[in-house]
Design an enzyme around this catalytic site. Structure first.
Site, PDB file in Angstrom:
ATOM      1  N   ARG A   1       0.836  -1.222   0.000  1.00  0.00           N
ATOM      2  CA  ARG A   1       0.000   0.000   0.000  1.00  0.00           C
ATOM      3  C   ARG A   1       0.869   1.270   0.000  1.00  0.00           C
ATOM      4  O   ARG A   1       0.531   2.268   0.650  1.00  0.00           O
ATOM      5  CB  ARG A   1      -0.943   0.041   1.208  1.00  0.00           C
ATOM      6  CG  ARG A   1      -1.996  -1.049   1.246  1.00  0.00           C
ATOM      7  CD  ARG A   1      -2.960  -0.943   0.080  1.00  0.00           C
ATOM      8  NE  ARG A   1      -4.057  -1.871   0.189  1.00  0.00           N
ATOM      9  CZ  ARG A   1      -4.063  -3.121  -0.280  1.00  0.00           C
ATOM     10  NH1 ARG A   1      -2.986  -3.604  -0.904  1.00  0.00           N
ATOM     11  NH2 ARG A   1      -5.135  -3.879  -0.154  1.00  0.00           N
TER      12      ARG A   1
ATOM     13  N   SER B   1     -10.940  -0.609   2.523  1.00  0.00           N
ATOM     14  CA  SER B   1     -10.275  -0.617   3.841  1.00  0.00           C
ATOM     15  C   SER B   1      -9.925   0.817   4.234  1.00  0.00           C
ATOM     16  O   SER B   1      -9.235   1.497   3.462  1.00  0.00           O
ATOM     17  CB  SER B   1      -8.985  -1.428   3.785  1.00  0.00           C
ATOM     18  OG  SER B   1      -9.225  -2.747   3.365  1.00  0.00           O
TER      19      SER B   1
ATOM     20  N   GLU C   1      -5.546   4.333   5.201  1.00  0.00           N
ATOM     21  CA  GLU C   1      -5.114   4.025   3.835  1.00  0.00           C
ATOM     22  C   GLU C   1      -5.481   5.154   2.871  1.00  0.00           C
ATOM     23  O   GLU C   1      -4.656   5.565   2.055  1.00  0.00           O
ATOM     24  CB  GLU C   1      -5.743   2.699   3.384  1.00  0.00           C
ATOM     25  CG  GLU C   1      -5.316   2.294   1.992  1.00  0.00           C
ATOM     26  CD  GLU C   1      -6.068   1.094   1.459  1.00  0.00           C
ATOM     27  OE1 GLU C   1      -5.804  -0.025   1.932  1.00  0.00           O
ATOM     28  OE2 GLU C   1      -6.914   1.273   0.559  1.00  0.00           O
TER      29      GLU C   1
HETATM   30  P1  FAD Z   1      -8.523   8.398  -6.001  1.00  0.00           P
HETATM   31  O1  FAD Z   1      -9.259   7.977  -4.784  1.00  0.00           O
HETATM   32  O2  FAD Z   1      -9.167   9.404  -6.864  1.00  0.00           O
HETATM   33  O3  FAD Z   1      -7.083   8.904  -5.568  1.00  0.00           O
HETATM   34  C1  FAD Z   1      -6.300   8.170  -4.673  1.00  0.00           C
HETATM   35  C2  FAD Z   1      -4.913   8.806  -4.594  1.00  0.00           C
HETATM   36  O4  FAD Z   1      -4.248   8.696  -5.843  1.00  0.00           O
HETATM   37  C3  FAD Z   1      -4.949  10.318  -4.311  1.00  0.00           C
HETATM   38  O5  FAD Z   1      -3.814  10.662  -3.573  1.00  0.00           O
HETATM   39  C4  FAD Z   1      -4.884  10.930  -5.692  1.00  0.00           C
HETATM   40  O6  FAD Z   1      -4.381  12.248  -5.685  1.00  0.00           O
HETATM   41  C5  FAD Z   1      -3.931   9.979  -6.377  1.00  0.00           C
HETATM   42  N1  FAD Z   1      -4.116   9.880  -7.814  1.00  0.00           N
HETATM   43  C6  FAD Z   1      -5.199   9.428  -8.486  1.00  0.00           C
HETATM   44  N2  FAD Z   1      -4.972   9.426  -9.805  1.00  0.00           N
HETATM   45  C7  FAD Z   1      -3.716   9.906  -9.981  1.00  0.00           C
HETATM   46  C8  FAD Z   1      -2.910  10.164 -11.124  1.00  0.00           C
HETATM   47  N3  FAD Z   1      -3.337   9.932 -12.360  1.00  0.00           N
HETATM   48  N4  FAD Z   1      -1.671  10.668 -10.926  1.00  0.00           N
HETATM   49  C9  FAD Z   1      -1.220  10.948  -9.689  1.00  0.00           C
HETATM   50  N5  FAD Z   1      -1.945  10.723  -8.574  1.00  0.00           N
HETATM   51  C10 FAD Z   1      -3.174  10.204  -8.719  1.00  0.00           C
HETATM   52  N6  FAD Z   1      -7.524  -0.848  -2.907  1.00  0.00           N
HETATM   53  C11 FAD Z   1      -6.710  -1.933  -2.966  1.00  0.00           C
HETATM   54  O7  FAD Z   1      -5.480  -1.760  -3.071  1.00  0.00           O
HETATM   55  N7  FAD Z   1      -7.199  -3.200  -2.885  1.00  0.00           N
HETATM   56  C12 FAD Z   1      -8.515  -3.451  -2.765  1.00  0.00           C
HETATM   57  O8  FAD Z   1      -8.917  -4.616  -2.701  1.00  0.00           O
HETATM   58  C13 FAD Z   1      -9.416  -2.347  -2.719  1.00  0.00           C
HETATM   59  N8  FAD Z   1     -10.735  -2.545  -2.571  1.00  0.00           N
HETATM   60  C14 FAD Z   1     -11.582  -1.488  -2.521  1.00  0.00           C
HETATM   61  C15 FAD Z   1     -12.951  -1.738  -2.394  1.00  0.00           C
HETATM   62  C16 FAD Z   1     -13.842  -0.678  -2.355  1.00  0.00           C
HETATM   63  C17 FAD Z   1     -15.314  -0.965  -2.240  1.00  0.00           C
HETATM   64  C18 FAD Z   1     -13.366   0.647  -2.462  1.00  0.00           C
HETATM   65  C19 FAD Z   1     -14.336   1.805  -2.466  1.00  0.00           C
HETATM   66  C20 FAD Z   1     -12.012   0.915  -2.558  1.00  0.00           C
HETATM   67  C21 FAD Z   1     -11.097  -0.156  -2.589  1.00  0.00           C
HETATM   68  N9  FAD Z   1      -9.710   0.047  -2.702  1.00  0.00           N
HETATM   69  C22 FAD Z   1      -8.866  -1.035  -2.790  1.00  0.00           C
HETATM   70  C23 FAD Z   1      -9.140   1.403  -2.729  1.00  0.00           C
HETATM   71  C24 FAD Z   1      -9.169   2.034  -4.133  1.00  0.00           C
HETATM   72  O9  FAD Z   1     -10.029   1.334  -4.998  1.00  0.00           O
HETATM   73  C25 FAD Z   1      -7.786   2.080  -4.762  1.00  0.00           C
HETATM   74  O10 FAD Z   1      -6.880   2.740  -3.941  1.00  0.00           O
HETATM   75  C26 FAD Z   1      -7.795   2.764  -6.120  1.00  0.00           C
HETATM   76  O11 FAD Z   1      -6.548   2.604  -6.762  1.00  0.00           O
HETATM   77  C27 FAD Z   1      -8.110   4.260  -6.033  1.00  0.00           C
HETATM   78  O12 FAD Z   1      -8.340   4.709  -7.349  1.00  0.00           O
HETATM   79  P2  FAD Z   1      -9.046   6.107  -7.637  1.00  0.00           P
HETATM   80  O13 FAD Z   1      -8.925   6.362  -9.091  1.00  0.00           O
HETATM   81  O14 FAD Z   1     -10.418   6.097  -7.081  1.00  0.00           O
HETATM   82  O15 FAD Z   1      -8.128   7.114  -6.846  1.00  0.00           O
HETATM   83  N1  EPU Z   2     -11.539 -10.098   9.926  1.00  0.00           N
HETATM   84  C1  EPU Z   2     -12.168  -9.876  11.121  1.00  0.00           C
HETATM   85  N2  EPU Z   2     -13.308  -9.142  11.118  1.00  0.00           N
HETATM   86  C2  EPU Z   2     -13.852  -8.636   9.971  1.00  0.00           C
HETATM   87  C3  EPU Z   2     -13.207  -8.882   8.759  1.00  0.00           C
HETATM   88  C4  EPU Z   2     -12.035  -9.614   8.753  1.00  0.00           C
HETATM   89  O1  EPU Z   2     -11.708 -10.320  12.172  1.00  0.00           O
HETATM   90  O2  EPU Z   2     -14.897  -7.981  10.047  1.00  0.00           O
HETATM   91  C5  EPU Z   2     -10.285 -10.880   9.923  1.00  0.00           C
HETATM   92  C6  EPU Z   2     -10.534 -12.339   9.500  1.00  0.00           C
HETATM   93  O3  EPU Z   2      -9.778 -13.159  10.353  1.00  0.00           O
HETATM   94  C7  EPU Z   2      -9.973 -12.382   8.089  1.00  0.00           C
HETATM   95  C8  EPU Z   2      -8.856 -11.351   8.142  1.00  0.00           C
HETATM   96  O4  EPU Z   2      -9.362 -10.329   9.012  1.00  0.00           O
HETATM   97  O5  EPU Z   2      -9.480 -13.657   7.789  1.00  0.00           O
HETATM   98  C9  EPU Z   2      -8.508 -10.757   6.796  1.00  0.00           C
HETATM   99  O6  EPU Z   2      -9.694 -10.240   6.178  1.00  0.00           O
HETATM  100  P1  EPU Z   2      -9.762 -10.037   4.605  1.00  0.00           P
HETATM  101  O7  EPU Z   2      -9.435 -11.294   3.900  1.00  0.00           O
HETATM  102  O8  EPU Z   2     -11.058  -9.388   4.285  1.00  0.00           O
HETATM  103  O9  EPU Z   2      -8.559  -9.060   4.307  1.00  0.00           O
HETATM  104  P2  EPU Z   2      -8.144  -7.660   4.929  1.00  0.00           P
HETATM  105  O10 EPU Z   2      -6.755  -7.805   5.449  1.00  0.00           O
HETATM  106  O11 EPU Z   2      -9.157  -7.147   5.867  1.00  0.00           O
HETATM  107  C10 EPU Z   2      -7.039  -6.856   2.735  1.00  0.00           C
HETATM  108  C11 EPU Z   2      -6.975  -5.554   1.977  1.00  0.00           C
HETATM  109  C12 EPU Z   2      -8.163  -5.416   1.055  1.00  0.00           C
HETATM  110  C13 EPU Z   2      -8.188  -6.591   0.081  1.00  0.00           C
HETATM  111  C14 EPU Z   2      -8.271  -7.876   0.885  1.00  0.00           C
HETATM  112  C15 EPU Z   2      -8.170  -9.110   0.000  1.00  0.00           C
HETATM  113  C16 EPU Z   2      -5.730  -3.995   3.322  1.00  0.00           C
HETATM  114  C17 EPU Z   2      -5.782  -2.814   4.192  1.00  0.00           C
HETATM  115  N3  EPU Z   2      -6.907  -4.441   2.885  1.00  0.00           N
HETATM  116  O12 EPU Z   2      -8.149  -6.761   3.602  1.00  0.00           O
HETATM  117  O13 EPU Z   2      -8.006  -4.223   0.307  1.00  0.00           O
HETATM  118  O14 EPU Z   2      -9.287  -6.507  -0.789  1.00  0.00           O
HETATM  119  O15 EPU Z   2      -7.169  -7.947   1.813  1.00  0.00           O
HETATM  120  O16 EPU Z   2      -6.864  -9.223  -0.469  1.00  0.00           O
HETATM  121  O17 EPU Z   2      -4.658  -4.511   3.029  1.00  0.00           O
HETATM  122  C18 EPU Z   2      -8.442  -1.880   0.340  1.00  0.00           C
HETATM  123  O18 EPU Z   2      -7.220  -1.715   0.371  1.00  0.00           O
HETATM  124  O19 EPU Z   2      -9.243  -0.932   0.288  1.00  0.00           O
HETATM  125  C19 EPU Z   2      -8.976  -3.245   0.377  1.00  0.00           C
HETATM  126  C20 EPU Z   2     -10.277  -3.515   0.415  1.00  0.00           C
END
Ligand code: FAD
Ligand code: EPU
Length: 350
Positions: A171, A245, A342
């Protein structure tokens, strides 16, 4: 302004509620929407006051507006995806920053290319993917970043950064530490012809079995399994405002993690990026602190996942930030761990 001719258009007092997945109200005094990245040098030389540091806004899925952004907001509405190169072993795909991330994943699968399937359904844009090195289900985007094309504000020109230049970590990247320096204009991805399914993440193999898939799954089936799991765990931002997250999983020295595990043997613990470090589950820490599913007014923690801060409708960015700070304070009081957010917080410091 005619975006087709000029490559950008300017919108005054642009509402941002529909441009951030928390769905909180905010207004950009000036929003510059760029449809051709090549206009960036001219844009900075002419239309932007000297020293302007615009906030680059992608899909707004990793941002919290605790206040209105003060300066210019820049949005890249560039949409091209193309095959750049193929040496018989690896295909290079180039996508503009404004491409929706999941559309790129589907495009690669549609072209018979694998590598990005575990990253299916992550919201946001291609340009934001390298910013925090998006990751999910055992894969991080850094594994496939061939190069990042970016406008370098200090040198007033485009640069091409390798994966090593980007200093990716969990991240994290070079861009996160210096958000005003680079505007990512496109990303090139390296996708090997040889396909190795990545099924180590807990629950992924089970999901494929539940889908009736025995033996080695196709990449599109892995993407489908990931989408099914995500659909169950994470609230859909179109229904319930959130940014995925809200906290990063904390990384600790192995010895400190071991001490915590002695008291809490069920605390999920994974290897950290660096040797002798461990990554702990922030969701578990928040869950055990009693916050999962709690709601105060319209701000709260999702009932489906303890790591997801949610807006039930009318919460402001300030209210969401306030509850996030209290969650972190409780986790710190119970476990001695300082959670870090994050998403990027606009208009306040953590
Ligand atoms: P924004 O939110 O618009 O921007 C995020 C940051 O990037 C800001 O600092 C912005 O200034 C910068 N930025 C954006 N575009 C550019 C550019 N072109 N050049 C320079 N800087 C830029 N993230 C994960 O890693 N794994 C996940 O599993 C995951 N699951 C998600 C699930 C949900 C439901 C949601 C809502 C979010 C999740 N995220 C996850 C977080 C998010 O999707 C990612 O961080 C994604 O890359 C953000 O993209 P964005 O275009 O919306 O960026
Ligand atoms: N857990 C709990 N309570 C909950 C949910 C999860 O105790 O309500 C515990 C469980 O033991 C579970 C563990 O947490 O096994 C891990 O949960 P999960 O697999 O959902 O993964 P996470 O660590 O919570 C991370 C990323 C997610 C990504 C998933 C799958 C971060 C901060 N988050 O979540 O990314 O989708 O793994 O790879 O690393 C994001 O960055 O926005 C994001 C959604």
């Amino acid at each position: 302004m005619n975006a087709g001719v000029d490559g950008y258009r300017i919108i005054e007092n642009a509402p941002l509620r529909a441009r951030n997945t928390f769905g909180v109200p905010a207004v950009a005094p000036l929003l510059v929407e760029v449809t051709r990245a090549s206009v960036l040098p001219e844009l900075f030389a002419t239309a932007m006051p000297t020293g302007t540091c615009p906030l680059v806004l992608g899909g707004g899925s990793n941002l919290l507006f605790a206040a209105d952004p003060e300066g210019i907001v820049l949005s890249l509405a560039t949409r091209d995806i193309r095959l750049l190169d193929d040496d018989g072993e690896t295909t290079i795909v180039r996508a503009d920053a404004g491409v929706v991330w999941h559309d790129l994943v589907l495009w690669t699968l549609g072209h018979g290319l694998s590598g990005l399937e575990n990253l299916a359904l992550i919201p946001g844009t291609v340009g934001a993917a390298p910013i925090q090195n998006i990751g999910a289900y055992g894969v991080e985007v850094r594994e496939h970043v061939h190069a990042v094309e970016a406008y370098d504000r200090s040198h007033r020109g485009f640069v091409r950064l390798t994966g090593t230049d980007c200093a990716f970590a969990y991240r994290d990247s070079l861009f996160k530490h210096d958000p005003d320096h680079f505007i990512v204009s496109a990303v090139e991805f390296r996708l090997p012809h040889a396909y190795t399914p990545r099924l180590d993440y807990t629950g992924l193999a089970d999901e494929l079995r539940a889908m009736g898939i025995a033996g080695a799954p196709r990449a599109s089936q892995v993407a489908e399994a990931v989408m099914r799991i995500r659909g169950r765990k994470l609230p859909n931002p179109d229904v319930l405002g959130n940014a995925g997250s809200f906290f990063k999983n904390p990384i600790l020295p192995a010895a400190a993690a071991q001490a915590l595990l002695a008291d809490h043997p069920d605390l999920p613990c994974y290897p950290g990026d660096a040797p002798d470090t461990r990554k702990l589950s922030a969701a578990w820490l928040i869950d055990r602190s009693g916050w999962k599913g709690r709601r105060e007014g319209d701000a709260g923690i999702a009932a489906s996942h303890a790591l997801v801060l949610v807006n039930h409708g009318m919460a402001s960015g300030r209210q969401l930030l306030d509850i996030a700070r209290r969650v972190a304070a409780d986790v710190h009081a119970r476990f001695g761990i300082a959670l870090q957010p994050e998403p990027r917080i606009i208009g306040a410091t953590w």
